[in-house]
Design a protein around this motif. Structure first.
Motif, PDB file in Angstrom:
ATOM      1  N   GLU A   5       7.852  -5.455  27.078  1.00  0.00           N
ATOM      2  CA  GLU A   5       6.384  -5.317  27.197  1.00  0.00           C
ATOM      3  C   GLU A   5       5.694  -5.144  25.841  1.00  0.00           C
ATOM      4  OE1 GLU A   5       6.181  -2.551  30.980  1.00  0.00           O
ATOM      5  OE2 GLU A   5       5.684  -2.175  29.586  1.00  0.00           O
ATOM      6  N   LYS A   6       5.125  -6.472  25.367  1.00  0.00           N
ATOM      7  CA  LYS A   6       4.042  -5.975  24.404  1.00  0.00           C
ATOM      8  C   LYS A   6       2.828  -5.166  24.656  1.00  0.00           C
ATOM      9  CE  LYS A   6       1.060  -9.038  21.767  1.00  0.00           C
ATOM     10  NZ  LYS A   6       0.345 -10.018  21.316  1.00  0.00           N
ATOM     11  N   THR A   7       2.614  -4.073  23.040  1.00  0.00           N
ATOM     12  CA  THR A   7       2.017  -2.804  23.013  1.00  0.00           C
ATOM     13  C   THR A   7       0.689  -3.507  22.111  1.00  0.00           C
ATOM     14  OG1 THR A   7       3.523  -1.597  23.193  1.00  0.00           O
ATOM     15  CG2 THR A   7       1.569  -0.665  22.556  1.00  0.00           C
ATOM     16  N   VAL A  26      -0.597  -1.953  27.489  1.00  0.00           N
ATOM     17  CA  VAL A  26       0.653  -3.209  27.153  1.00  0.00           C
ATOM     18  C   VAL A  26      -0.038  -4.329  28.555  1.00  0.00           C
ATOM     19  CG1 VAL A  26       2.470  -1.399  26.999  1.00  0.00           C
ATOM     20  CG2 VAL A  26       2.115  -1.967  29.025  1.00  0.00           C
ATOM     21  N   ILE A  27       1.308  -5.126  27.706  1.00  0.00           N
ATOM     22  CA  ILE A  27       1.034  -6.579  28.298  1.00  0.00           C
ATOM     23  C   ILE A  27       2.730  -6.874  28.837  1.00  0.00           C
ATOM     24  CG2 ILE A  27       0.518  -9.186  28.698  1.00  0.00           C
ATOM     25  CD1 ILE A  27      -1.888  -8.579  26.321  1.00  0.00           C
ATOM     26  N   THR A  28       2.788  -7.050  30.209  1.00  0.00           N
ATOM     27  CA  THR A  28       4.033  -7.374  31.011  1.00  0.00           C
ATOM     28  C   THR A  28       4.370  -8.974  30.644  1.00  0.00           C
ATOM     29  OG1 THR A  28       3.412  -7.769  33.070  1.00  0.00           O
ATOM     30  CG2 THR A  28       3.214  -6.054  33.019  1.00  0.00           C
ATOM     31  N   PRO A  29       5.321  -8.977  30.728  1.00  0.00           N
ATOM     32  CA  PRO A  29       6.258 -10.317  30.393  1.00  0.00           C
ATOM     33  C   PRO A  29       5.418 -11.180  31.785  1.00  0.00           C
ATOM     34  CG  PRO A  29       8.352  -8.768  30.285  1.00  0.00           C
ATOM     35  CD  PRO A  29       6.731  -7.691  30.800  1.00  0.00           C
ATOM     36  N   HIS A  33      -1.883  -6.527  32.751  1.00  0.00           N
ATOM     37  CA  HIS A  33      -2.172  -5.739  32.157  1.00  0.00           C
ATOM     38  C   HIS A  33      -1.965  -4.393  32.448  1.00  0.00           C
ATOM     39  CE1 HIS A  33      -4.383  -7.688  28.822  1.00  0.00           C
ATOM     40  NE2 HIS A  33      -4.928  -8.551  30.249  1.00  0.00           N
ATOM     41  N   SER A  34      -1.316  -3.231  31.883  1.00  0.00           N
ATOM     42  CA  SER A  34      -1.566  -1.875  32.101  1.00  0.00           C
ATOM     43  C   SER A  34      -1.280  -1.003  31.261  1.00  0.00           C
ATOM     44  CB  SER A  34       0.134  -1.852  33.240  1.00  0.00           C
ATOM     45  OG  SER A  34       0.599  -0.926  33.533  1.00  0.00           O
ATOM     46  N   ARG A  36       0.505   2.726  29.506  1.00  0.00           N
ATOM     47  CA  ARG A  36       1.887   3.431  29.726  1.00  0.00           C
ATOM     48  C   ARG A  36       1.665   4.976  28.941  1.00  0.00           C
ATOM     49  NH1 ARG A  36       3.487   0.531  33.243  1.00  0.00           N
ATOM     50  NH2 ARG A  36       4.609  -1.364  32.538  1.00  0.00           N
TER      51      ARG A  36
END
Length: 183
Positions: A5-7, A26-29, A33-34, A36
């Motif tokens: 994931e990209k923070t 974060v952005i998942t693969p 958008h989520s 954590r």
């Protein structure tokens, strides 16, 4: 397949004596958008201490997160007294909590304790050749410990009966059982 994931943003929402908590955007693969929530904790050690009469040392202590007493192997965090050395922390904690020193301290394994929320990395050691310490280190003022020694058969029964529910302690007992099987 890419799992990383990209923070995009990190905000510290709590900083205490033992832990700090960050909320990460974060952005998942897949591009979702989520958030954590991550609990940061110092590295830690745990000790499977086996006496010369082939019993393990357990500690009974109160644990506020579960509002109950637990039976656990000796353990603690690697802190400034240890210069980032987990072996030093294991020797120190063994002295502080059990008043024993080990002639032999062997690394068993290192592992994350709860990867879904916590970054705590723990190293488990096997301590043998136990002798009473000559110089007792000060015990933590916020800990009240009661020690007991149990055989492998007793420890396994305590797991089965639900008396031992601590993951690091269960792992250590099963490791001990494997040692016995493999000689």
């Amino acid at each position: 397949m890419d799992f990383a994931e990209k923070t995009t943003h990190t905000k510290n929402v709590f900083k205490g004596h033992l832990i700090s908590v960050d909320v990460e955007d974060v952005i998942t693969p897949e591009g979702h958008h989520s958030q954590r929530e991550i609990v940061h904790h110092a590295p830690a050690i745990a000790i499977l201490a086996i006496t010369d009469d082939n019993k393990m040392i357990l500690e009974k202590q109160w644990r506020s997160p579960i509002h109950a007493t637990t039976l656990e192997i000796p353990a603690g965090k690697v802190d400034s007294r240890d210069s980032a050395d987990p072996v030093h922390a294991a020797k120190r904690e063994l002295n502080e909590e059990t008043r024993y020193a080990a002639k032999k301290l062997t690394k068993v394994s290192s592992f994350y304790t709860s990867v879904g929320v916590l970054d705590e990395f723990m190293t488990l050691y096997l301590a043998t050749g136990l002798t009473p310490v000559q110089n007792k280190l000060p015990q933590d003022q916020d800990e009240q410990l009661s020690l007991m020694k149990v055989s492998l058969a007793q420890a396994l029964k305590m797991i089965d009966d639900g008396q031992i529910q601590d993951a690091k302690t269960i792992m250590a007992i099963y490791y001990w059982q494997g040692m016995k099987r493999n000689g």
